[in-house]
Design an enzyme around this catalytic site. Structure first.
Site, mmCIF file in Angstrom:
data_model
loop_
_atom_site.group_PDB
_atom_site.id
_atom_site.type_symbol
_atom_site.label_atom_id
_atom_site.label_comp_id
_atom_site.label_asym_id
_atom_site.label_seq_id
_atom_site.Cartn_x
_atom_site.Cartn_y
_atom_site.Cartn_z
ATOM 1 N N ARG A 173 0.840 -1.189 0.000
ATOM 2 C CA ARG A 173 0.000 0.000 0.000
ATOM 3 C C ARG A 173 0.882 1.248 0.000
ATOM 4 O O ARG A 173 2.026 1.215 0.440
ATOM 5 C CB ARG A 173 -0.915 0.014 1.217
ATOM 6 C CG ARG A 173 -1.840 -1.188 1.307
ATOM 7 C CD ARG A 173 -2.663 -1.138 2.580
ATOM 8 N NE ARG A 173 -3.589 -2.271 2.688
ATOM 9 C CZ ARG A 173 -3.304 -3.406 3.311
ATOM 10 N NH1 ARG A 173 -2.128 -3.549 3.896
ATOM 11 N NH2 ARG A 173 -4.190 -4.385 3.368
ATOM 12 N N LYS A 198 -1.940 -2.035 7.545
ATOM 13 C CA LYS A 198 -3.360 -1.894 7.858
ATOM 14 C C LYS A 198 -3.729 -2.825 9.003
ATOM 15 O O LYS A 198 -3.360 -3.994 9.030
ATOM 16 C CB LYS A 198 -4.195 -2.229 6.618
ATOM 17 C CG LYS A 198 -5.663 -1.847 6.744
ATOM 18 C CD LYS A 198 -6.379 -2.002 5.429
ATOM 19 C CE LYS A 198 -7.825 -1.550 5.537
ATOM 20 N NZ LYS A 198 -8.553 -1.681 4.249
ATOM 21 N N HIS A 269 -2.417 2.005 -6.236
ATOM 22 C CA HIS A 269 -3.188 0.776 -6.070
ATOM 23 C C HIS A 269 -3.258 -0.037 -7.356
ATOM 24 O O HIS A 269 -3.496 -1.248 -7.315
ATOM 25 C CB HIS A 269 -4.596 1.101 -5.577
ATOM 26 C CG HIS A 269 -4.991 0.318 -4.363
ATOM 27 N ND1 HIS A 269 -4.344 0.434 -3.150
ATOM 28 C CD2 HIS A 269 -5.953 -0.628 -4.172
ATOM 29 C CE1 HIS A 269 -4.906 -0.389 -2.273
ATOM 30 N NE2 HIS A 269 -5.866 -1.044 -2.864
ATOM 31 N N ARG A 272 -0.732 -2.579 -7.134
ATOM 32 C CA ARG A 272 -1.144 -3.622 -6.180
ATOM 33 C C ARG A 272 -2.043 -4.641 -6.880
ATOM 34 O O ARG A 272 -1.856 -5.848 -6.749
ATOM 35 C CB ARG A 272 -1.875 -2.957 -5.020
ATOM 36 C CG ARG A 272 -2.256 -3.876 -3.866
ATOM 37 C CD ARG A 272 -2.735 -3.021 -2.700
ATOM 38 N NE ARG A 272 -3.363 -3.786 -1.635
ATOM 39 C CZ ARG A 272 -2.695 -4.387 -0.652
ATOM 40 N NH1 ARG A 272 -1.375 -4.324 -0.637
ATOM 41 N NH2 ARG A 272 -3.334 -5.048 0.300
ATOM 42 N N HIS A 295 -3.838 -9.139 3.593
ATOM 43 C CA HIS A 295 -5.281 -9.229 3.790
ATOM 44 C C HIS A 295 -5.585 -10.096 5.000
ATOM 45 O O HIS A 295 -5.041 -11.199 5.142
ATOM 46 C CB HIS A 295 -5.964 -9.841 2.562
ATOM 47 C CG HIS A 295 -6.013 -8.899 1.390
ATOM 48 N ND1 HIS A 295 -6.202 -9.330 0.098
ATOM 49 C CD2 HIS A 295 -5.916 -7.542 1.316
ATOM 50 C CE1 HIS A 295 -6.201 -8.291 -0.715
ATOM 51 N NE2 HIS A 295 -6.035 -7.200 0.017
ATOM 52 N N TYR A 304 -9.216 -11.264 -6.787
ATOM 53 C CA TYR A 304 -8.236 -11.310 -7.867
ATOM 54 C C TYR A 304 -8.360 -12.570 -8.709
ATOM 55 O O TYR A 304 -7.873 -12.609 -9.834
ATOM 56 C CB TYR A 304 -6.822 -11.166 -7.296
ATOM 57 C CG TYR A 304 -6.587 -9.806 -6.713
ATOM 58 C CD1 TYR A 304 -6.421 -8.691 -7.530
ATOM 59 C CD2 TYR A 304 -6.570 -9.609 -5.331
ATOM 60 C CE1 TYR A 304 -6.241 -7.428 -6.995
ATOM 61 C CE2 TYR A 304 -6.385 -8.349 -4.795
ATOM 62 C CZ TYR A 304 -6.225 -7.274 -5.634
ATOM 63 O OH TYR A 304 -6.055 -6.020 -5.102
#
Length: 348
Positions: A173, A198, A269, A272, A295, A304
């Protein structure tokens, strides 16, 4: 040391000394979030959305949180749905969800702390939001075109090439890259330490040889010129020797994507999405992609698998009978028949 620009003071919504007013409870809530180690981004967003609701209430003569009822919250929900931005566009359901979920969390906290007798938002229905596919994903060729844009004859160009290579190799990120420190790089193991990503979670991820080489070139040949004899542990810095902000990263990357002429829009992003999609298409297990992206839930990463269309297309071509049972209804067969019958005689 890193220097942070002072924040502009935010005007209180009402008298903060009023022990029953909105601002008093907003301040207590923000302080409570900090003591529980919530990220500053989460705190800022929570504060912003609650503040907007408080201003909306005050404009309608509703002066205290204990006056809020479920019908009032539903009125505000309709207000969000009908609201139009300066560009005359409605708020997305994702934005509406962010507003209302912050309010629901705030009122739950007020009731749990006994500042309110009941939680008026306990049965508030939030808008349904789906998992959207990324708007664009780069091919490997398009990614290389973007990576070639920085002018590597200049120190800032070397820095930007290292930034783009890091985004492409790791899928991290923008906030994670902005906070990356020199001592977070392990060149021997070819890994990066991401600190407090995150959800305040640390993780170690691999980085490719090429990206690591560009970081080394940047550190050895360009970073010293940008530092201006200052001590700064953050890896990527501005031409004034200060850490790059996430917003600046967005602007830099967007500029290079536009300059590449690939015809796709995006910024940090986008790399990413691209990293995750291309690795899946080349056989990576989705759980490894989950670990790379940081994640918490596998369902977040599974989006994805819908973007990675190459393998699905290959299976479709191998197994669908319409691609194997060629007959006169196939366009190629029709064209061949037409050619055999011949057209007008060229000598006529």
């Amino acid at each position: 040391m890193s220097r942070k620009r002072p924040r502009k003071p935010i005007q209180p919504v009402d008298d903060a000394t009023d022990k029953h007013g909105f601002q008093h409870f907003i301040n207590i809530h923000v302080e409570d979030l900090r003591t529980r180690n919530y990220s500053e981004l989460t705190i800022d967003n929570r504060h912003k959305y609650i503040r907007r609701f408080a201003l909306w209430c005050l404009a309608r003569g509703i002066g205290r949180p204990n006056e809020i009822t479920k019908p009032i919250l539903e009125r505000f929900q309709r207000h969000l749905y009908q609201h139009r931005t300066e560009a005359d566009k409605p708020l997305s359901f994702r934005s509406q969800y962010a507003h209302l979920s912050s309010l629901r969390a705030w009122f739950k906290w007020l009731a749990r702390k006994n500042y309110l007798l009941f939680n008026p938002a306990s049965e508030l229905d939030l808008p349904k939001i789906g998992h959207r596919l990324p708007k664009a994903v780069l091919t490997a060729e398009e990614a290389e075109a973007v990576l070639a844009q920085p002018d590597i004859a200049e120190p800032l160009g070397v820095r930007d090439r290292a930034i783009l290579e890091t985004f492409y190799s790791t899928g991290m990120r923008r906030s994670e890259l902005a906070n990356l420190r020199i001592d977070d790089i392990d060149t021997e193991r070819r890994t990066l330490m991401i600190r407090e990503g995150k959800g305040k979670k640390d993780r170690v991820i691999p980085i490719g040889k090429r990206a690591l080489s560009w970081i080394t070139v940047y550190i050895e040949s360009a970073r010293g010129e940008l530092l201006c004899n200052q001590a700064e542990p953050i890896l990527f810095i501005t031409n004034e020797g200060e850490p790059i902000s996430p917003d600046s990263l967005t602007e830099y990357v967007r500029r290079y994507i536009d300059a590449s002429g690939i015809g796709k829009k995006g910024s940090c992003h986008l790399f990413r999405h691209t990293m995750a999609t291309l690795m899946l298409e080349h056989g990576a297990d989705i759980r490894y992609i989950q670990a790379m992206l940081g994640h918490a839930k596998l369902t977040t990463t599974e989006i994805y698998t819908q973007v990675s269309i190459r393998k699905l297309r290959q299976i479709h071509e191998l197994t669908h009978p319409a691609d194997h049972e060629r007959d006169a209804s196939h366009p190629d067969e029709l064209k061949a028949t037409s050619d055999d019958e011949g057209g007008p005689d060229e000598d006529a």
